[in-house]
Design a protein around this motif. Structure first.
Motif, PDB file in Angstrom:
ATOM      1  N   VAL A  98      33.409  -4.346  12.718  1.00  7.43           N
ATOM      2  CA  VAL A  98      32.286  -3.662  12.080  1.00  7.43           C
ATOM      3  C   VAL A  98      30.962  -4.166  12.636  1.00  7.43           C
ATOM      4  O   VAL A  98      30.055  -3.374  12.904  1.00  7.43           O
ATOM      5  CB  VAL A  98      32.374  -3.774  10.543  1.00  7.43           C
ATOM      6  N   LEU A  99      30.819  -5.465  12.841  1.00  4.84           N
ATOM      7  CA  LEU A  99      29.588  -5.995  13.449  1.00  4.84           C
ATOM      8  C   LEU A  99      29.378  -5.392  14.831  1.00  4.84           C
ATOM      9  O   LEU A  99      28.259  -5.005  15.184  1.00  4.84           O
ATOM     10  CB  LEU A  99      29.641  -7.519  13.555  1.00  4.84           C
ATOM     11  N   SER A 100      30.442  -5.305  15.601  1.00  9.44           N
ATOM     12  CA  SER A 100      30.352  -4.712  16.929  1.00  9.44           C
ATOM     13  C   SER A 100      29.916  -3.253  16.848  1.00  9.44           C
ATOM     14  O   SER A 100      29.037  -2.804  17.587  1.00  9.44           O
ATOM     15  CB  SER A 100      31.706  -4.828  17.637  1.00  9.44           C
ATOM     16  N   ASP A 101      30.522  -2.499  15.913  1.00  6.98           N
ATOM     17  CA  ASP A 101      30.161  -1.090  15.735  1.00  6.98           C
ATOM     18  C   ASP A 101      28.709  -0.942  15.297  1.00  6.98           C
ATOM     19  O   ASP A 101      27.984  -0.081  15.811  1.00  6.98           O
ATOM     20  CB  ASP A 101      31.074  -0.423  14.706  1.00  6.98           C
ATOM     21  N   LEU A 102      28.287  -1.756  14.345  1.00  8.94           N
ATOM     22  CA  LEU A 102      26.908  -1.681  13.850  1.00  8.94           C
ATOM     23  C   LEU A 102      25.908  -1.997  14.955  1.00  8.94           C
ATOM     24  O   LEU A 102      24.926  -1.279  15.153  1.00  8.94           O
ATOM     25  CB  LEU A 102      26.710  -2.643  12.677  1.00  8.94           C
ATOM     26  N   ASN A 103      26.169  -3.065  15.691  1.00  5.70           N
ATOM     27  CA  ASN A 103      25.246  -3.462  16.753  1.00  5.70           C
ATOM     28  C   ASN A 103      25.262  -2.471  17.906  1.00  5.70           C
ATOM     29  O   ASN A 103      24.228  -2.234  18.534  1.00  5.70           O
ATOM     30  CB  ASN A 103      25.546  -4.887  17.218  1.00  5.70           C
ATOM     31  N   SER A 104      26.403  -1.862  18.165  1.00  3.14           N
ATOM     32  CA  SER A 104      26.487  -0.856  19.227  1.00  3.14           C
ATOM     33  C   SER A 104      25.660   0.369  18.889  1.00  3.14           C
ATOM     34  O   SER A 104      24.932   0.900  19.744  1.00  3.14           O
ATOM     35  CB  SER A 104      27.935  -0.434  19.479  1.00  3.14           C
ATOM     36  N   ILE A 105      25.765   0.838  17.655  1.00  6.14           N
ATOM     37  CA  ILE A 105      25.004   2.038  17.274  1.00  6.14           C
ATOM     38  C   ILE A 105      23.503   1.762  17.296  1.00  6.14           C
ATOM     39  O   ILE A 105      22.713   2.623  17.666  1.00  6.14           O
ATOM     40  CB  ILE A 105      25.475   2.616  15.928  1.00  6.14           C
TER      41      ILE A 105
ATOM     42  N   VAL B 255      22.564  -7.219  13.906  1.00  2.00           N
ATOM     43  CA  VAL B 255      23.210  -7.388  12.601  1.00  2.00           C
ATOM     44  C   VAL B 255      24.103  -8.615  12.677  1.00  2.00           C
ATOM     45  O   VAL B 255      24.935  -8.739  13.576  1.00  2.00           O
ATOM     46  CB  VAL B 255      24.051  -6.147  12.240  1.00  2.00           C
ATOM     47  N   THR B 256      23.921  -9.522  11.724  1.00  4.67           N
ATOM     48  CA  THR B 256      24.728 -10.737  11.662  1.00  4.67           C
ATOM     49  C   THR B 256      25.499 -10.741  10.338  1.00  4.67           C
ATOM     50  O   THR B 256      25.140 -10.010   9.406  1.00  4.67           O
ATOM     51  CB  THR B 256      23.835 -11.992  11.726  1.00  4.67           C
ATOM     52  N   PRO B 257      26.536 -11.574  10.234  1.00  8.93           N
ATOM     53  CA  PRO B 257      27.319 -11.628   8.994  1.00  8.93           C
ATOM     54  C   PRO B 257      26.503 -12.044   7.776  1.00  8.93           C
ATOM     55  O   PRO B 257      26.871 -11.732   6.647  1.00  8.93           O
ATOM     56  CB  PRO B 257      28.401 -12.670   9.288  1.00  8.93           C
ATOM     57  N   GLU B 258      25.389 -12.721   7.989  1.00  3.84           N
ATOM     58  CA  GLU B 258      24.574 -13.224   6.883  1.00  3.84           C
ATOM     59  C   GLU B 258      23.645 -12.162   6.300  1.00  3.84           C
ATOM     60  O   GLU B 258      23.147 -12.310   5.186  1.00  3.84           O
ATOM     61  CB  GLU B 258      23.742 -14.430   7.340  1.00  3.84           C
TER      62      GLU B 258
END
Length: 75
Positions: free
Chosen positions: A62-69, A8-11
């Motif tokens: 949030v990016l870290s959380d999304l990518n971790s899950i 997941v990236t910011p874009e």
């Protein structure tokens, strides 16, 4: 987690994230308590970066959380 492993990236739009990785919905829904808004409802077509600006959540966290899950689900 370095940028090369980010799924997941910011874009990416919120819609793309949730449709490609259903397990991320619970993280985005949990932001409702923090932001007072449903990010999935009101920001579905925004990029994750734009949603962070509009709703005031910490983008990096949030990016870290999304990518971790996502990486946890792959294991």
């Amino acid at each position: 987690m370095d940028d090369k492993t980010l799924v997941v990236t910011p874009e990416m739009t919120v819609l793309d994230v949730v449709s490609q990785h259903r397990e991320t919905e619970k993280i985005l829904k949990s932001l409702e308590e923090e932001t007072g808004s449903c990010v999935c409802c009101q920001g579905l077509f925004l990029s994750v970066g734009e949603a962070a600006e509009r709703f005031g959540f910490d983008l990096e966290r949030v990016l870290s959380d999304l990518n971790s899950i996502i990486s946890d689900e792959k294991e």
